[in-house]
Design a protein around this motif. Structure first.
Motif, PDB file in Angstrom:
ATOM      1  N   ALA A 184      63.739 117.190  60.051  1.00 18.05           N
ATOM      2  CA  ALA A 184      62.928 116.876  61.412  1.00 18.05           C
ATOM      3  C   ALA A 184      63.987 116.749  62.607  1.00 18.05           C
ATOM      4  O   ALA A 184      65.315 116.622  62.597  1.00 18.05           O
ATOM      5  CB  ALA A 184      62.287 115.447  61.222  1.00 18.05           C
ATOM      6  N   VAL A 185      63.150 116.808  63.722  1.00 17.37           N
ATOM      7  CA  VAL A 185      63.893 116.572  65.076  1.00 17.37           C
ATOM      8  C   VAL A 185      63.433 114.995  65.301  1.00 17.37           C
ATOM      9  O   VAL A 185      62.270 115.033  65.520  1.00 17.37           O
ATOM     10  CB  VAL A 185      63.659 117.472  66.254  1.00 17.37           C
ATOM     11  CG1 VAL A 185      64.425 117.052  67.282  1.00 17.37           C
ATOM     12  CG2 VAL A 185      64.336 118.815  65.816  1.00 17.37           C
ATOM     13  N   ASN A 186      64.232 114.192  65.902  1.00 18.15           N
ATOM     14  CA  ASN A 186      63.753 112.686  65.989  1.00 18.15           C
ATOM     15  C   ASN A 186      64.345 112.529  67.601  1.00 18.15           C
ATOM     16  O   ASN A 186      65.605 112.916  67.762  1.00 18.15           O
ATOM     17  CB  ASN A 186      64.493 111.753  65.317  1.00 18.15           C
ATOM     18  CG  ASN A 186      63.897 111.629  63.821  1.00 18.15           C
ATOM     19  OD1 ASN A 186      64.069 112.598  63.098  1.00 18.15           O
ATOM     20  ND2 ASN A 186      63.221 110.547  63.505  1.00 18.15           N
ATOM     21  N   ALA A 187      63.254 111.985  68.471  1.00 17.66           N
ATOM     22  CA  ALA A 187      63.914 111.798  69.647  1.00 17.66           C
ATOM     23  C   ALA A 187      64.107 110.165  69.751  1.00 17.66           C
ATOM     24  O   ALA A 187      63.458 109.466  69.245  1.00 17.66           O
ATOM     25  CB  ALA A 187      62.686 111.995  70.736  1.00 17.66           C
ATOM     26  N   LEU A 188      65.557 109.822  70.164  1.00 20.48           N
ATOM     27  CA  LEU A 188      65.842 108.550  70.088  1.00 20.48           C
ATOM     28  C   LEU A 188      65.985 107.881  71.576  1.00 20.48           C
ATOM     29  O   LEU A 188      66.625 108.880  72.481  1.00 20.48           O
ATOM     30  CB  LEU A 188      67.072 108.426  69.254  1.00 20.48           C
ATOM     31  CG  LEU A 188      67.133 108.939  68.065  1.00 20.48           C
ATOM     32  CD1 LEU A 188      68.514 108.921  67.436  1.00 20.48           C
ATOM     33  CD2 LEU A 188      66.347 108.057  67.109  1.00 20.48           C
ATOM     34  N   ASP A 189      65.834 106.712  71.779  1.00 21.54           N
ATOM     35  CA  ASP A 189      65.935 106.237  72.886  1.00 21.54           C
ATOM     36  C   ASP A 189      67.565 105.662  72.932  1.00 21.54           C
ATOM     37  O   ASP A 189      67.654 104.605  72.192  1.00 21.54           O
ATOM     38  CB  ASP A 189      65.261 105.103  73.291  1.00 21.54           C
ATOM     39  CG  ASP A 189      65.427 104.152  74.658  1.00 21.54           C
ATOM     40  OD1 ASP A 189      66.488 104.277  75.086  1.00 21.54           O
ATOM     41  OD2 ASP A 189      64.554 103.883  75.133  1.00 21.54           O
ATOM     42  N   PRO A 190      68.477 106.159  73.678  1.00 20.58           N
ATOM     43  CA  PRO A 190      69.805 105.957  73.754  1.00 20.58           C
ATOM     44  C   PRO A 190      70.239 104.434  74.089  1.00 20.58           C
ATOM     45  O   PRO A 190      71.035 103.741  73.661  1.00 20.58           O
ATOM     46  CB  PRO A 190      70.719 106.818  74.623  1.00 20.58           C
ATOM     47  CG  PRO A 190      69.599 107.273  75.615  1.00 20.58           C
ATOM     48  CD  PRO A 190      68.209 107.119  74.839  1.00 20.58           C
ATOM     49  N   ALA A 191      69.156 103.644  74.719  1.00 23.85           N
ATOM     50  CA  ALA A 191      69.277 102.271  75.118  1.00 23.85           C
ATOM     51  C   ALA A 191      69.166 101.247  74.111  1.00 23.85           C
ATOM     52  O   ALA A 191      70.034 100.490  73.982  1.00 23.85           O
ATOM     53  CB  ALA A 191      68.420 101.637  76.261  1.00 23.85           C
ATOM     54  N   ASP A 192      68.278 101.617  72.961  1.00 21.81           N
ATOM     55  CA  ASP A 192      67.871 100.625  72.178  1.00 21.81           C
ATOM     56  C   ASP A 192      67.807 101.293  70.624  1.00 21.81           C
ATOM     57  O   ASP A 192      67.644 100.538  69.695  1.00 21.81           O
ATOM     58  CB  ASP A 192      66.693  99.767  72.171  1.00 21.81           C
ATOM     59  CG  ASP A 192      65.471 100.632  72.508  1.00 21.81           C
ATOM     60  OD1 ASP A 192      65.158 101.989  71.974  1.00 21.81           O
ATOM     61  OD2 ASP A 192      64.390 100.099  72.804  1.00 21.81           O
ATOM     62  N   GLY A 193      68.008 102.795  70.702  1.00 17.18           N
ATOM     63  CA  GLY A 193      68.184 103.390  69.241  1.00 17.18           C
ATOM     64  C   GLY A 193      66.591 103.549  68.635  1.00 17.18           C
ATOM     65  O   GLY A 193      66.672 104.120  67.709  1.00 17.18           O
ATOM     66  N   ARG A 194      65.612 103.126  69.295  1.00 22.65           N
ATOM     67  CA  ARG A 194      64.247 103.261  68.588  1.00 22.65           C
ATOM     68  C   ARG A 194      63.894 104.648  68.538  1.00 22.65           C
ATOM     69  O   ARG A 194      64.103 105.567  69.608  1.00 22.65           O
ATOM     70  CB  ARG A 194      63.171 102.585  69.349  1.00 22.65           C
ATOM     71  CG  ARG A 194      62.869 102.703  70.637  1.00 22.65           C
ATOM     72  CD  ARG A 194      61.901 101.663  71.317  1.00 22.65           C
ATOM     73  NE  ARG A 194      62.119 101.808  72.576  1.00 22.65           N
ATOM     74  CZ  ARG A 194      61.196 102.522  73.465  1.00 22.65           C
ATOM     75  NH1 ARG A 194      59.998 103.309  72.929  1.00 22.65           N
ATOM     76  NH2 ARG A 194      61.285 102.811  74.912  1.00 22.65           N
ATOM     77  N   ASN A 195      63.150 105.033  67.678  1.00 26.41           N
ATOM     78  CA  ASN A 195      62.522 106.399  67.500  1.00 26.41           C
ATOM     79  C   ASN A 195      61.493 106.541  68.595  1.00 26.41           C
ATOM     80  O   ASN A 195      60.433 105.823  68.471  1.00 26.41           O
ATOM     81  CB  ASN A 195      62.107 106.741  66.076  1.00 26.41           C
ATOM     82  CG  ASN A 195      63.225 107.113  65.148  1.00 26.41           C
ATOM     83  OD1 ASN A 195      64.225 107.984  65.160  1.00 26.41           O
ATOM     84  ND2 ASN A 195      63.345 106.346  64.086  1.00 26.41           N
ATOM     85  N   VAL A 255      58.994 111.927  66.658  1.00 19.14           N
ATOM     86  CA  VAL A 255      59.225 112.962  65.376  1.00 19.14           C
ATOM     87  C   VAL A 255      58.839 114.095  65.502  1.00 19.14           C
ATOM     88  O   VAL A 255      57.322 114.319  65.426  1.00 19.14           O
ATOM     89  CB  VAL A 255      59.420 112.175  63.909  1.00 19.14           C
ATOM     90  CG1 VAL A 255      59.878 113.062  62.947  1.00 19.14           C
ATOM     91  CG2 VAL A 255      60.029 110.848  64.155  1.00 19.14           C
ATOM     92  N   PHE A 256      59.408 115.418  65.123  1.00 20.78           N
ATOM     93  CA  PHE A 256      58.749 116.789  64.865  1.00 20.78           C
ATOM     94  C   PHE A 256      59.117 117.248  63.529  1.00 20.78           C
ATOM     95  O   PHE A 256      60.433 117.262  63.149  1.00 20.78           O
ATOM     96  CB  PHE A 256      59.273 117.422  66.059  1.00 20.78           C
ATOM     97  CG  PHE A 256      58.869 119.058  65.859  1.00 20.78           C
ATOM     98  CD1 PHE A 256      57.463 119.418  65.719  1.00 20.78           C
ATOM     99  CD2 PHE A 256      59.735 119.808  65.214  1.00 20.78           C
ATOM    100  CE1 PHE A 256      57.040 120.620  65.555  1.00 20.78           C
ATOM    101  CE2 PHE A 256      59.453 121.384  64.913  1.00 20.78           C
ATOM    102  CZ  PHE A 256      58.227 121.730  65.160  1.00 20.78           C
TER     103      PHE A 256
END
Length: 189
Positions: A134-145, A148-149
């Motif tokens: 998959a490709v996961n988009a992550l928030d760099p500030a808190d790491g949350r997903n 997901v593609f």
């Protein structure tokens, strides 16, 4: 190597490297002159000019070790590392201590590719982790997903071994399947 003369400054040989040659190189360089390497399955940081170890190995104990690193991205004085189990770690680049870990779901299984990549746009925009599933988009500030593609895994059965790769610029990341015409672009900044 010395850029002026071409003379060798230092060299490091990992005899274990020949036991299982990786599909992708296990070293990454950042703009500040740090070389991150996988040595004995652990992440190490070295000064590229001297080869001296900054941190890694015995310096990091227990939960502060990143084993089997597969992708490294330095952004905003932070170091992001994906390991072979698809965990994304936020590390302090000065001493290698883990600040946070994000787990995307199930770990890799036998026979799957251990390829991973991290790309990001300007500060404050999402970071994207690409692996064979998959490709996961992550928030760099808190790491949350963020999202997901999973379209990467859908064609895996019919095209075994055609793993995905990513190339990134300052505004667009292009994801493409190795030896194939499947690709897509994602704005990153």
């Amino acid at each position: 190597m010395d850029p002026e003369t071409g003379a060798q400054r230092w060299e490091r040989w990992e005899k274990e490297a020949w036991a299982a040659l990786p599909e992708e190189p296990r070293s990454w360089m950042t703009a500040d002159g740090t070389l991150y390497t996988e040595e004995d399955y652990d992440l190490h940081a070295r000064d590229v000019r001297t080869g001296a170890e900054k941190w890694g190995g015995e310096a990091l104990k227990g939960t502060d070790r990143v084993s089997a690193p597969r992708a490294v991205l330095e952004q905003d004085a932070s170091l992001y590392v994906v390991d072979a189990n698809r965990w994304t770690h936020l590390l302090d680049p000065h001493d290698g201590r883990i600040k946070r870990t994000t787990f995307p779901g199930e770990p890799l299984t036998t026979g799957s590719s251990d390829y991973a990549a991290l790309v990001a746009g300007p500060p404050g925009t999402p970071m994207y982790r690409c692996d064979w599933r998959a490709v996961n988009a992550l928030d760099p500030a808190d790491g949350r997903n963020l999202w997901v593609f999973q379209g990467l895994a859908e064609q895996r059965q019919e095209q075994e071994g055609l793993t995905w790769r990513v190339a990134s610029g300052t505004r667009i990341a292009v994801f493409c399947r190795r030896f194939s015409s499947h690709y897509f672009a994602l704005p990153v900044g």
